[in-house]
Design a protein around this motif. Structure first.
Motif, PDB file in Angstrom:
ATOM      1  N   THR A 235     153.413 152.698   2.288  1.00 31.53           N
ATOM      2  CA  THR A 235     153.461 151.747   1.170  1.00 31.53           C
ATOM      3  C   THR A 235     154.768 150.960   1.160  1.00 31.53           C
ATOM      4  O   THR A 235     154.764 149.769   0.865  1.00 31.53           O
ATOM      5  N   GLU A 236     155.870 151.605   1.510  1.00 35.08           N
ATOM      6  CA  GLU A 236     157.152 150.887   1.569  1.00 35.08           C
ATOM      7  C   GLU A 236     157.146 149.844   2.678  1.00 35.08           C
ATOM      8  O   GLU A 236     157.646 148.735   2.505  1.00 35.08           O
ATOM      9  N   ALA A 237     156.547 150.188   3.825  1.00 31.80           N
ATOM     10  CA  ALA A 237     156.457 149.227   4.929  1.00 31.80           C
ATOM     11  C   ALA A 237     155.560 148.046   4.555  1.00 31.80           C
ATOM     12  O   ALA A 237     155.854 146.902   4.897  1.00 31.80           O
ATOM     13  N   ALA A 238     154.486 148.318   3.841  1.00 34.91           N
ATOM     14  CA  ALA A 238     153.581 147.248   3.415  1.00 34.91           C
ATOM     15  C   ALA A 238     154.286 146.282   2.475  1.00 34.91           C
ATOM     16  O   ALA A 238     154.164 145.063   2.613  1.00 34.91           O
ATOM     17  N   GLU A 239     155.032 146.832   1.536  1.00 32.70           N
ATOM     18  CA  GLU A 239     155.761 145.988   0.586  1.00 32.70           C
ATOM     19  C   GLU A 239     156.873 145.205   1.284  1.00 32.70           C
ATOM     20  O   GLU A 239     157.022 144.001   1.067  1.00 32.70           O
ATOM     21  N   ALA A 240     157.641 145.881   2.126  1.00 34.12           N
ATOM     22  CA  ALA A 240     158.770 145.236   2.804  1.00 34.12           C
ATOM     23  C   ALA A 240     158.300 144.159   3.783  1.00 34.12           C
ATOM     24  O   ALA A 240     158.950 143.122   3.931  1.00 34.12           O
ATOM     25  N   GLY A 241     157.176 144.397   4.443  1.00 34.51           N
ATOM     26  CA  GLY A 241     156.688 143.458   5.448  1.00 34.51           C
ATOM     27  C   GLY A 241     155.752 142.395   4.911  1.00 34.51           C
ATOM     28  O   GLY A 241     155.309 141.524   5.656  1.00 34.51           O
ATOM     29  N   GLY A 242     155.403 142.479   3.655  1.00 37.06           N
ATOM     30  CA  GLY A 242     154.510 141.483   3.074  1.00 37.06           C
ATOM     31  C   GLY A 242     153.089 141.556   3.598  1.00 37.06           C
ATOM     32  O   GLY A 242     152.437 140.533   3.781  1.00 37.06           O
ATOM     33  N   ALA A 243     152.597 142.760   3.828  1.00 39.19           N
ATOM     34  CA  ALA A 243     151.236 142.915   4.343  1.00 39.19           C
ATOM     35  C   ALA A 243     150.213 142.499   3.292  1.00 39.19           C
ATOM     36  O   ALA A 243     150.336 142.845   2.115  1.00 39.19           O
ATOM     37  N   ASP A 244     149.218 141.746   3.731  1.00 40.69           N
ATOM     38  CA  ASP A 244     148.119 141.342   2.856  1.00 40.69           C
ATOM     39  C   ASP A 244     147.043 142.417   2.770  1.00 40.69           C
ATOM     40  O   ASP A 244     146.294 142.475   1.808  1.00 40.69           O
TER      41      ASP A 244
END
Length: 132
Positions: free
Chosen positions: A99-108
């Motif tokens: 979840t942190e990687a998704a938020e940091a990377g701007g994953a759609d």
């Protein structure tokens, strides 16, 4: 529609199915893809003088397994003509790392597999996909 897909993997056949699904989505939407492998550096519960050695062995083996899984996933995406980046992160809880990687990377969109555990097995082992 989806510009950036995050694909967490664990080297299992289930995560390979997620890679295959993500390839189709990335091709359909011309999406960039980030493949992620999360290692929990703290599951080792040794005691005594051997703890440090055991922790080092665990982390070395976990990183080797992660790098192999990431290389296979990267190869699959590149063979399909999909832009891909791969990363290995350490997080106290795998779901938190995702979840942190998704938020940091701007994953759609997060595309991940689930082992489909239920009952006692789910209670004991948990479900990363459900927590994400």
């Amino acid at each position: 529609m989806f510009k950036h897909l995050l694909v967490p993997i664990d080297g299992s056949p289930t995560s390979q199915l997620a890679v295959d699904k993500a390839i189709g989505l990335a091709q359909a939407f011309s999406s960039a893809v980030s493949v992620l492998y999360v290692i929990d550096p703290y599951p080792f519960t040794g005691v005594g003088a051997d703890f440090a050695y055991g922790q080092t062995q665990y982390l070395g083996a976990a990183r080797a397994e992660a790098n192999e899984a990431l290389a296979q996933a990267r190869k699959a995406f590149e063979a399909a003509g999909v832009r891909v980046s791969a990363s290995l992160v350490e997080a106290h809880a795998v779901w938190r790392g995702i979840t942190e990687a998704a938020e940091a990377g701007g994953a759609d969109l997060i595309v991940m597999g689930s082992h489909g555990r239920s009952g006692i097995e789910k209670l004991v082992l948990g479900s990363v996909a459900q927590r994400v």
